[in-house]
Design an enzyme around this catalytic site. Structure first.
Site, PDB file in Angstrom:
ATOM      1  CE1 TYR A  41      -3.231  -2.831   0.314  1.00  0.00           C
ATOM      2  CE2 TYR A  41      -3.442  -2.401   2.650  1.00  0.00           C
ATOM      3  CZ  TYR A  41      -3.807  -3.118   1.548  1.00  0.00           C
ATOM      4  OH  TYR A  41      -4.732  -4.126   1.657  1.00  0.00           O
ATOM      5  CG  PHE A  65     -11.178   0.744  -5.915  1.00  0.00           C
ATOM      6  CD1 PHE A  65     -10.552   1.747  -5.192  1.00  0.00           C
ATOM      7  CD2 PHE A  65     -10.527  -0.472  -6.055  1.00  0.00           C
ATOM      8  CE1 PHE A  65      -9.305   1.557  -4.641  1.00  0.00           C
ATOM      9  CE2 PHE A  65      -9.275  -0.675  -5.510  1.00  0.00           C
ATOM     10  CZ  PHE A  65      -8.649   0.340  -4.790  1.00  0.00           C
ATOM     11  CB  THR A  66     -17.602  -0.029  -7.838  1.00  0.00           C
ATOM     12  OG1 THR A  66     -17.392  -1.405  -7.494  1.00  0.00           O
ATOM     13  CG2 THR A  66     -16.705   0.330  -9.004  1.00  0.00           C
ATOM     14  N   PRO A  67     -18.509   1.547  -4.610  1.00  0.00           N
ATOM     15  CG  PRO A  67     -18.271   3.474  -3.342  1.00  0.00           C
ATOM     16  CD  PRO A  67     -18.021   2.920  -4.709  1.00  0.00           C
ATOM     17  CG  LEU A  68     -21.944  -2.570  -1.138  1.00  0.00           C
ATOM     18  CD1 LEU A  68     -22.336  -3.019   0.269  1.00  0.00           C
ATOM     19  CD2 LEU A  68     -22.043  -3.734  -2.113  1.00  0.00           C
ATOM     20  CG  PHE A  85     -12.868  -4.289  -2.042  1.00  0.00           C
ATOM     21  CD1 PHE A  85     -12.024  -3.341  -1.482  1.00  0.00           C
ATOM     22  CD2 PHE A  85     -12.588  -4.744  -3.313  1.00  0.00           C
ATOM     23  CE1 PHE A  85     -10.920  -2.862  -2.173  1.00  0.00           C
ATOM     24  CE2 PHE A  85     -11.484  -4.270  -4.023  1.00  0.00           C
ATOM     25  CZ  PHE A  85     -10.648  -3.328  -3.447  1.00  0.00           C
ATOM     26  N   PRO A  86     -15.594  -4.663   2.128  1.00  0.00           N
ATOM     27  CG  PRO A  86     -15.432  -3.886   4.327  1.00  0.00           C
ATOM     28  CD  PRO A  86     -14.601  -4.209   3.120  1.00  0.00           C
ATOM     29  CG  LEU A  87     -18.425  -0.548   3.570  1.00  0.00           C
ATOM     30  CD1 LEU A  87     -18.081   0.797   4.184  1.00  0.00           C
ATOM     31  CD2 LEU A  87     -19.810  -0.999   4.011  1.00  0.00           C
ATOM     32  N   GLY A  88     -17.889  -2.624  -0.854  1.00  0.00           N
ATOM     33  CA  GLY A  88     -17.855  -2.583  -2.312  1.00  0.00           C
ATOM     34  C   GLY A  88     -16.546  -2.116  -2.899  1.00  0.00           C
TER      35      GLY A  88
END
Length: 286
Positions: free
Chosen positions: A61, A216-219, A211-214
């Site tokens: 990172y 780089f493309t949020p839910l 990516f629990p919230l999607g």
């Protein structure tokens, strides 16, 4: 109502089920320095003050940026803090993601993580499978695991985890060494690991969705938004609460570079979803 267990075992220690993912502390595309280093350091310190004791990071990172920020912000570390890192990848000059998956590269990665974090031993090292950079792909992990087992015998790491892996690769790894955790893509809309989560839960092994919230493309979901309005919560808080209630072995590492967003993420642990609400949310990924 469903009760949410507040802690779960990671390796041989208990941690709060919402931790912190440091990926977003780096610049755009997880590459280069943050726009505001002072705020990045404040987010890390706020997380510790709020009770976070599980930080997920990696030397790729930035590269090296997040580990150096963690060191600057938090060293000397609280004795009960678990820092989990990943190895198996590297970055090119443009920020692209490339495999760094040979035993020699993995050994160097562990040594680099130790140096940049200011540690003598890494609590948990996740081996990220890089047969396919973006998704799990079958293939034996034996050579890579042998390298990590050797590093473990030297005292450089305590526990071994896996990332971006298939169920078959988890089984192969467990025949070679105890596995502390599995970190794969999973969220409300991406539920390909349902069976693996249940298998690990039966074994008492943590599952850490990235990516629990999607990512780089949020839910995005009208049903998720509707549920959030009825609960006076944000859609992302509801998505995190759903993960907490999905299985007791799920540990969350939502990332942010915003102190306010950090507070919002941590508050998701207080949100309890009824069975009816869970039923509505379950259909999002159907």
């Amino acid at each position: 109502m469903t009760n949410i267990a507040q802690t779960y075992r990671l390796g041989d220690r208990e941690v709060a089920r919402i931790g912190y993912g440091a990926m977003q502390l780096a610049g755009p595309g997880v590459f280069g320095p943050p726009a505001d280093e002072t705020r990045a350091i404040q987010v890390l310190r706020d997380a510790i003050e709020a009770g976070v004791r599980h930080i997920d990071t990696s030397d790729f990172y930035g590269p090296h940026i997040t580990n150096k920020l963690i060191n600057k912000a938090l060293h000397p570390y609280p004795q009960d803090l678990i820092i989990v890192t990943k190895i198996g990848a590297r970055r090119d000059a443009q920020g692209g993601w490339l495999p760094a998956f040979t035993p020699a590269e993995l050994t160097r990665a562990v040594e680099d993580n130790l140096r940049h974090l200011g540690l003598e031993q890494l609590e948990v090292v996740n081996l990220r499978c890089m047969f396919d950079v973006h998704q799990p792909a079958e293939g034996s992990l034996a050579p890579q695991l042998e390298a990590l087992i050797a590093l473990q015998s030297r005292g450089l790491i305590r526990h071994i985890g896996l990332s971006n892996v298939t169920a078959r690769q988890v089984e192969e790894a467990q025949r070679m060494t105890p596995i502390a955790c599995v970190q794969n893509l999973y969220n409300l809309a991406s539920r390909q690991d349902d069976a693996l989560i249940d298998t690990l839960a039966a074994q008492g092994i943590a599952y850490v969705p990235f990516f629990p919230l999607g990512g780089f493309t949020p839910l995005q979901s009208d049903r998720l938004n509707d549920v959030a309005r009825t609960l006076n919560a944000t859609p992302m808080q509801v998505a995190l609460a759903w993960l907490l209630q999905r299985s007791p072995n799920i540990l969350l590492i939502p990332g942010t570079s915003s102190p306010a967003h950090l507070k919002e993420n941590l508050a998701a642990s207080e949100l309890v979803l009824t069975e009816d609400v869970v039923g509505v949310l379950n259909n999002i990924g159907a």
